[in-house]
Design an enzyme around this catalytic site. Structure first.
Site, short mmCIF file in Angstrom:
data_model
loop_
_atom_site.label_atom_id
_atom_site.label_comp_id
_atom_site.label_asym_id
_atom_site.label_seq_id
_atom_site.Cartn_x
_atom_site.Cartn_y
_atom_site.Cartn_z
N TYR A 5 0.83 -1.20 0.00
CA TYR A 5 0.00 0.00 0.00
C TYR A 5 0.87 1.26 0.00
O TYR A 5 0.54 2.24 -0.67
CB TYR A 5 -0.95 0.02 1.19
CG TYR A 5 -1.97 -1.10 1.16
CD1 TYR A 5 -2.76 -1.32 0.03
CD2 TYR A 5 -2.13 -1.94 2.25
CE1 TYR A 5 -3.70 -2.34 0.00
CE2 TYR A 5 -3.07 -2.97 2.23
CZ TYR A 5 -3.84 -3.16 1.10
OH TYR A 5 -4.76 -4.17 1.07
N GLU A 17 0.79 14.35 -8.15
CA GLU A 17 1.13 15.57 -7.43
C GLU A 17 2.38 16.21 -8.01
O GLU A 17 3.50 15.71 -7.83
CB GLU A 17 1.32 15.28 -5.94
CG GLU A 17 0.07 14.73 -5.26
CD GLU A 17 -1.10 15.69 -5.30
OE1 GLU A 17 -0.89 16.93 -5.29
OE2 GLU A 17 -2.25 15.20 -5.35
N ARG A 21 6.76 15.70 -7.43
CA ARG A 21 7.79 15.44 -8.44
C ARG A 21 8.92 16.46 -8.33
O ARG A 21 10.09 16.11 -8.48
CB ARG A 21 7.16 15.45 -9.84
CG ARG A 21 6.25 14.26 -10.08
CD ARG A 21 5.84 14.12 -11.54
NE ARG A 21 5.06 15.23 -12.04
CZ ARG A 21 3.74 15.34 -11.97
NH1 ARG A 21 3.03 14.40 -11.38
NH2 ARG A 21 3.12 16.38 -12.49
N GLU A 58 4.82 16.34 2.10
CA GLU A 58 4.09 16.48 0.84
C GLU A 58 3.01 15.40 0.73
O GLU A 58 1.89 15.67 0.29
CB GLU A 58 5.04 16.40 -0.35
CG GLU A 58 4.39 16.63 -1.69
CD GLU A 58 3.78 18.01 -1.83
OE1 GLU A 58 2.62 18.09 -2.31
OE2 GLU A 58 4.42 19.01 -1.48
N GLU A 74 -17.18 22.56 -2.95
CA GLU A 74 -17.58 23.95 -2.74
C GLU A 74 -16.59 24.63 -1.82
O GLU A 74 -15.92 23.99 -1.01
CB GLU A 74 -18.98 24.00 -2.12
CG GLU A 74 -20.06 23.43 -3.01
CD GLU A 74 -21.42 23.40 -2.33
OE1 GLU A 74 -21.59 24.11 -1.32
OE2 GLU A 74 -22.28 22.65 -2.81
N LYS A 83 -6.14 23.21 4.14
CA LYS A 83 -5.23 23.08 2.99
C LYS A 83 -4.07 24.06 3.07
O LYS A 83 -2.93 23.70 2.75
CB LYS A 83 -6.01 23.29 1.68
CG LYS A 83 -6.94 22.17 1.33
CD LYS A 83 -7.64 22.49 0.00
CE LYS A 83 -8.38 21.31 -0.55
NZ LYS A 83 -8.93 21.60 -1.90
N ASP A 84 -4.35 25.27 3.51
CA ASP A 84 -3.29 26.27 3.66
C ASP A 84 -2.28 25.84 4.72
O ASP A 84 -1.07 26.01 4.54
CB ASP A 84 -3.88 27.64 4.03
CG ASP A 84 -4.65 28.27 2.89
OD1 ASP A 84 -4.53 27.81 1.74
OD2 ASP A 84 -5.39 29.25 3.16
N ILE A 103 24.09 24.68 4.48
CA ILE A 103 25.10 24.42 5.51
C ILE A 103 26.02 23.27 5.10
O ILE A 103 27.24 23.32 5.30
CB ILE A 103 24.43 24.12 6.87
CG1 ILE A 103 23.75 25.38 7.40
CG2 ILE A 103 25.43 23.56 7.88
CD1 ILE A 103 22.80 25.13 8.56
#
Length: 114
Positions: A5, A17, A21, A58, A74, A83-84, A103
């Site tokens: 999975y 996404e 990448r 990510e 909606e 999401k932000d 560094i």
């Protein structure tokens, strides 16, 4: 079975996404630069941890977005905020990874071109 999975999720992450990448290209570039720079063990640890954190963030951000889009297409201010927050987490980790990269790699490149 869990690895099956996870592998499926990883392939889907890279397939669907765009930002994942981009992060993977940056990860490969860091690994190649590390190989040519002959990093010390601690430097490799820092680079690998940063790569893992950014890619994981990510993936989690993409999971939140997919679930939110499944709930409603909606405009919802709370979903927008979630999401932000996810995008902020990825961005902050990516910036921290860039800092670690500076560094680790800047002294190597300075020594190489000196």
């Amino acid at each position: 079975m869990a690895f099956k999975y996870a592998w499926h999720g990883f392939k889907a992450l890279l397939r669907y996404e765009h930002n994942a990448r981009i992060h993977m290209v940056a990860a490969v570039a860091a690994i190649v630069a590390g190989a040519f720079s002959r990093l010390a063990r601690w430097e490799w640890c820092a680079v690998v941890i940063c790569i893992g954190l950014v890619i994981s963030a990510e993936a989690l951000n993409s999971a939140v977005e997919a679930l939110a889009d499944r709930i409603t297409t909606e405009h919802d201010p709370l979903i927008g905020r979630a999401k932000d927050f996810g995008a902020t987490a990825v961005t902050l980790l990516a910036l921290a990874a860039v800092g670690v990269g500076c560094i680790v790699f800047i002294p190597k490149f300075i020594a190489l071109f000196s």
